[in-house]
Enzyme design. Structure first.
Site, PDB file in Angstrom:
ATOM      1  N   LYS A  81      50.441  23.414  40.538  1.00  0.00           N
ATOM      2  CA  LYS A  81      51.853  23.050  40.802  1.00  0.00           C
ATOM      3  C   LYS A  81      52.277  21.874  39.928  1.00  0.00           C
ATOM      4  CE  LYS A  81      52.942  20.241  44.399  1.00  0.00           C
ATOM      5  NZ  LYS A  81      53.844  19.108  44.156  1.00  0.00           N
ATOM      6  N   ASN A  82      51.439  20.842  39.872  1.00  0.00           N
ATOM      7  CA  ASN A  82      51.850  19.625  39.172  1.00  0.00           C
ATOM      8  C   ASN A  82      51.796  19.753  37.656  1.00  0.00           C
ATOM      9  OD1 ASN A  82      52.404  18.479  41.598  1.00  0.00           O
ATOM     10  ND2 ASN A  82      50.623  17.120  41.660  1.00  0.00           N
TER      11      ASN A  82
ATOM     12  N   CYS B 170      57.964  13.663  48.707  1.00  0.00           N
ATOM     13  CA  CYS B 170      57.140  13.303  49.861  1.00  0.00           C
ATOM     14  C   CYS B 170      57.390  11.851  50.245  1.00  0.00           C
ATOM     15  CB  CYS B 170      55.676  13.401  49.483  1.00  0.00           C
ATOM     16  SG  CYS B 170      55.075  15.042  49.503  1.00  0.00           S
TER      17      CYS B 170
ATOM     18  N   ARG C  72      57.550   4.704  45.708  1.00  0.00           N
ATOM     19  CA  ARG C  72      57.733   5.608  44.586  1.00  0.00           C
ATOM     20  C   ARG C  72      58.971   5.315  43.727  1.00  0.00           C
ATOM     21  NH1 ARG C  72      55.856  11.579  46.223  1.00  0.00           N
ATOM     22  NH2 ARG C  72      54.966  11.503  44.184  1.00  0.00           N
TER      23      ARG C  72
ATOM     24  N   ASP D 113      45.648  12.811  45.677  1.00  0.00           N
ATOM     25  CA  ASP D 113      46.124  14.036  46.336  1.00  0.00           C
ATOM     26  C   ASP D 113      45.019  14.755  47.117  1.00  0.00           C
ATOM     27  OD1 ASP D 113      48.687  13.634  45.544  1.00  0.00           O
ATOM     28  OD2 ASP D 113      48.731  15.191  44.005  1.00  0.00           O
TER      29      ASP D 113
ATOM     30  N   VAL E 134      46.676   4.224  44.852  1.00  0.00           N
ATOM     31  CA  VAL E 134      47.804   4.819  44.121  1.00  0.00           C
ATOM     32  C   VAL E 134      49.093   4.842  44.960  1.00  0.00           C
ATOM     33  CG1 VAL E 134      48.606   6.848  42.844  1.00  0.00           C
ATOM     34  CG2 VAL E 134      46.191   6.206  42.759  1.00  0.00           C
TER      35      VAL E 134
ATOM     36  N   ARG F 217      54.969  23.638  50.347  1.00  0.00           N
ATOM     37  CA  ARG F 217      55.503  23.102  49.086  1.00  0.00           C
ATOM     38  C   ARG F 217      54.379  23.057  48.048  1.00  0.00           C
ATOM     39  NH1 ARG F 217      58.367  17.477  49.363  1.00  0.00           N
ATOM     40  NH2 ARG F 217      58.022  17.802  47.147  1.00  0.00           N
TER      41      ARG F 217
HETATM   42  C1  UD1 Z   1      52.333  12.767  40.558  1.00  0.00           C
HETATM   43  C2  UD1 Z   1      52.021  13.983  41.396  1.00  0.00           C
HETATM   44  C3  UD1 Z   1      51.549  13.576  42.773  1.00  0.00           C
HETATM   45  C4  UD1 Z   1      50.357  12.627  42.647  1.00  0.00           C
HETATM   46  C5  UD1 Z   1      50.675  11.477  41.709  1.00  0.00           C
HETATM   47  C6  UD1 Z   1      49.469  10.588  41.426  1.00  0.00           C
HETATM   48  C7  UD1 Z   1      53.589  15.587  40.487  1.00  0.00           C
HETATM   49  C8  UD1 Z   1      54.790  16.442  40.706  1.00  0.00           C
HETATM   50  N1  UD1 Z   1      53.224  14.797  41.490  1.00  0.00           N
HETATM   51  O1  UD1 Z   1      53.385  12.076  41.218  1.00  0.00           O
HETATM   52  O2  UD1 Z   1      51.186  14.736  43.497  1.00  0.00           O
HETATM   53  O3  UD1 Z   1      50.032  12.122  43.920  1.00  0.00           O
HETATM   54  O4  UD1 Z   1      51.155  11.970  40.453  1.00  0.00           O
HETATM   55  O5  UD1 Z   1      48.417  11.322  40.897  1.00  0.00           O
HETATM   56  O6  UD1 Z   1      52.948  15.665  39.459  1.00  0.00           O
HETATM   57  N2  UD1 Z   1      55.293   4.156  40.134  1.00  0.00           N
HETATM   58  C9  UD1 Z   1      56.034   3.034  39.834  1.00  0.00           C
HETATM   59  N3  UD1 Z   1      57.086   3.168  38.949  1.00  0.00           N
HETATM   60  C10 UD1 Z   1      57.399   4.354  38.363  1.00  0.00           C
HETATM   61  C11 UD1 Z   1      56.613   5.490  38.663  1.00  0.00           C
HETATM   62  C12 UD1 Z   1      55.571   5.366  39.557  1.00  0.00           C
HETATM   63  O7  UD1 Z   1      55.771   1.974  40.362  1.00  0.00           O
HETATM   64  O8  UD1 Z   1      58.353   4.409  37.581  1.00  0.00           O
HETATM   65  C13 UD1 Z   1      54.159   4.024  41.094  1.00  0.00           C
HETATM   66  C14 UD1 Z   1      54.393   4.890  42.327  1.00  0.00           C
HETATM   67  O9  UD1 Z   1      55.176   4.209  43.288  1.00  0.00           O
HETATM   68  C15 UD1 Z   1      52.978   5.114  42.800  1.00  0.00           C
HETATM   69  C16 UD1 Z   1      52.175   5.172  41.509  1.00  0.00           C
HETATM   70  O10 UD1 Z   1      52.997   4.551  40.515  1.00  0.00           O
HETATM   71  O11 UD1 Z   1      52.528   4.051  43.582  1.00  0.00           O
HETATM   72  C17 UD1 Z   1      51.804   6.567  41.076  1.00  0.00           C
HETATM   73  O12 UD1 Z   1      52.968   7.315  40.817  1.00  0.00           O
HETATM   74  P1  UD1 Z   1      53.007   8.460  39.716  1.00  0.00           P
HETATM   75  O13 UD1 Z   1      51.706   8.498  39.001  1.00  0.00           O
HETATM   76  O14 UD1 Z   1      54.245   8.283  38.915  1.00  0.00           O
HETATM   77  O15 UD1 Z   1      53.146   9.742  40.609  1.00  0.00           O
HETATM   78  P2  UD1 Z   1      54.186  10.916  40.492  1.00  0.00           P
HETATM   79  O16 UD1 Z   1      54.392  11.293  39.068  1.00  0.00           O
HETATM   80  O17 UD1 Z   1      55.356  10.633  41.347  1.00  0.00           O
END
Ligand code: UD1
Length: 415
Positions: free
Chosen positions: A22-23, A116, A121, A302, A324, A394
């Site tokens: 999915k991701n 979620c 985030r 995850d 994370v 989902r």
């Molecule tokens: C993706 C995955 C999710 C997985 C996560 C970490 C998808 C669709 N989802 O989510 O299932 O759990 O990677 O492996 O691929 N953060 C910031 N600023 C930002 C972006 C992120 O502070 O601009 C923080 C987030 O709050 C979080 C951490 O970084 O604490 C990880 O987020 P991120 O790696 O961006 O996860 P996603 O891409 O949302």
């Protein structure tokens, strides 16, 4: 809202097919925005989140045709610069359309994302990257407007290797002049799968440790097969482990699963790899371990909730430190209702294994916590009702059918 009724206590055993990730699929679909030619993606899972991203692309003017596990995305008219609030609020990954739209149209308006409920985030790193490439970013409480006459490659260093921000910048970088360098980039298998697709589209990308360089190139249409879903694979292996059975996940990438398999081995699980098939047997029981989630190649966040569910029935005490997502502990109340002994202190969960869980009525709070509760229910004595199946679905295609094929006594019913 559908409920999964689970009669627990059966050892799960057998072979099960794993869907495309999915991701990896979500950013791959978004990458189609980078070109006006066709992009064809195979092994696409039939998931609500995938339908949401395809809906988003359709509403932006892309033509989307789905044929079983394949999706053909093409363009036969002008693209729109504004994404609908409906799809972005529903799923955070829709935010990825921002950079590609700015690169193609010079302007994009995207509502702030949902997804979620696992922590704050924010999207600051996404915006930091776009600004570095010369875009002008205007934020209101509900949306982001980004404009750029021209995107120019730049060096961007992330304070944390965010998966989404890396994907956003990777895609945007392909439309920028010169070279875009991402330092402290995420290198999850799903990010590297996007790199593969972008290369197939003509992008010139170099990956060296946590540094990714994207050079200016002319992009075109491409065809790509997604990597297998390591989180679905891990979840189904854990269904076998939690029930002291032996499950084989078929046609996966064992190298992508390695950080997780190392933890299974430390739990006393017998792990066998044969080509693309991985078997985890736990007939001899399991013991507690200490885990720390971390960006890849660390233990995947995850798989934290589902592993916690398996550890709830292992001998001894385990600790999981979540580094994370601070809000990962949504599974704790439901697991406790089944008799699990879990306490949390800040980012650390302490789990003391119990002899037997008992069935309970619980509700899935989000995708992975929901999957954890299903695993708890499979391991428990008696009947459980896991409501909120739509949340679990989902991220998991045909989960009830797959569990049934492994010998579980599960039934989906309408609440
Ligand atoms: C993706 C995955 C999710 C997985 C996560 C970490 C998808 C669709 N989802 O989510 O299932 O759990 O990677 O492996 O691929 N953060 C910031 N600023 C930002 C972006 C992120 O502070 O601009 C923080 C987030 O709050 C979080 C951490 O970084 O604490 C990880 O987020 P991120 O790696 O961006 O996860 P996603 O891409 O949302």
């Amino acid at each position: 809202m559908d409920v999964l009724s689970v009669e627990g206590g059966r050892r799960l055993a057998g072979r099960v097919h794993i869907e495309g990730a999915k991701n990896a699929g979500l950013p791959a679909c978004v990458a189609s925005l980078l070109v006006d030619e066709g992009v064809v993606i195979h092994r696409v899972p039939q998931l609500r989140d995938v339908s949401t991203i395809l809906f988003t692309l359709g509403s932006l003017g892309k033509r989307v045709v789905r044929n079983g596990g394949s999706v053909v995305i093409s363009e036969d008219g002008p693209l729109a610069a504004e994404a609908s609030a409906y799809s972005v609020r529903k799923m955070r990954a829709s935010f990825l359309v921002l950079g590609p739209l700015v690169g193609r149209l010079g302007r994009a308006v995207v509502p702030l994302p949902g997804g979620c409920s696992i922590g704050a985030r924010p999207v600051d790193l996404h915006l930091l990257g776009l600004r570095a490439l010369g875009a002008h970013v205007e934020e209101t409480a509900s949306a982001v407007t980004v404009t750029a006459e021209r995107l120019r490659g730049a060096r961007v260093e992330f304070s944390f290797p965010s998966v989404g921000a890396t994907e956003q910048l990777l895609m945007t970088g392909t439309l920028a002049s010169g070279v875009t360098e991402i330092v402290n980039a995420a290198v999850e298998p799903e990010v590297l799968d996007l790199v593969e697709l972008l290369r197939a589209m003509g992008a010139e990308i170099e990956v060296e440790g946590r540094t990714i360089r994207v050079a200016e190139a002319r992009l075109h249409g491409a065809e790509h097969t997604l990597i297998p879903d390591r989180i679905e694979a891990g979840t189904l292996l854990l269904a076998g482990v939690a029930t002291r059975g032996a499950v084989t996940v078929v046609d996966v990438r064992p190298d992508h699963l390695e950080p997780f398999l190392a933890v299974l081995r430390a739990m006393g699980v017998d792990v066998a790899i044969e080509g693309g098939d991985v078997t985890a047997s736990a007939a001899g029981g399991t013991r507690g371990v200490d885990i720390r989630t971390a960006p890849h190649p660390g233990f995947p966040t995850d798989l934290h909730p589902q592993t916690a569910a398996a550890l709830a029935c292992a001998a001894g005490t385990s600790q999981i430190v979540e580094t994370v997502f601070e809000g990962r502990y949504t599974y704790v109340d439901g697991m406790r209702a089944m008799g699990a002994q879990i306490s949390t202190d800040g980012r650390t969960a302490t789990i003391t294994g119990v002899n037997g869980l008992r069935g309970a009525a619980v509700e899935a709070p989000d995708i992975r916590a929901g999957a954890a509760l299903v695993l708890g229910a499979l391991a428990a004595h008696g009947t459980s009702a896991v409501s909120g199946l739509d949340k679990i679905e989902r991220g998991y295609d045909k989960l009830p059918d797959k569990l049934q094929s492994l010998g579980a006594n599960v039934e989906r019913r309408e609440a």
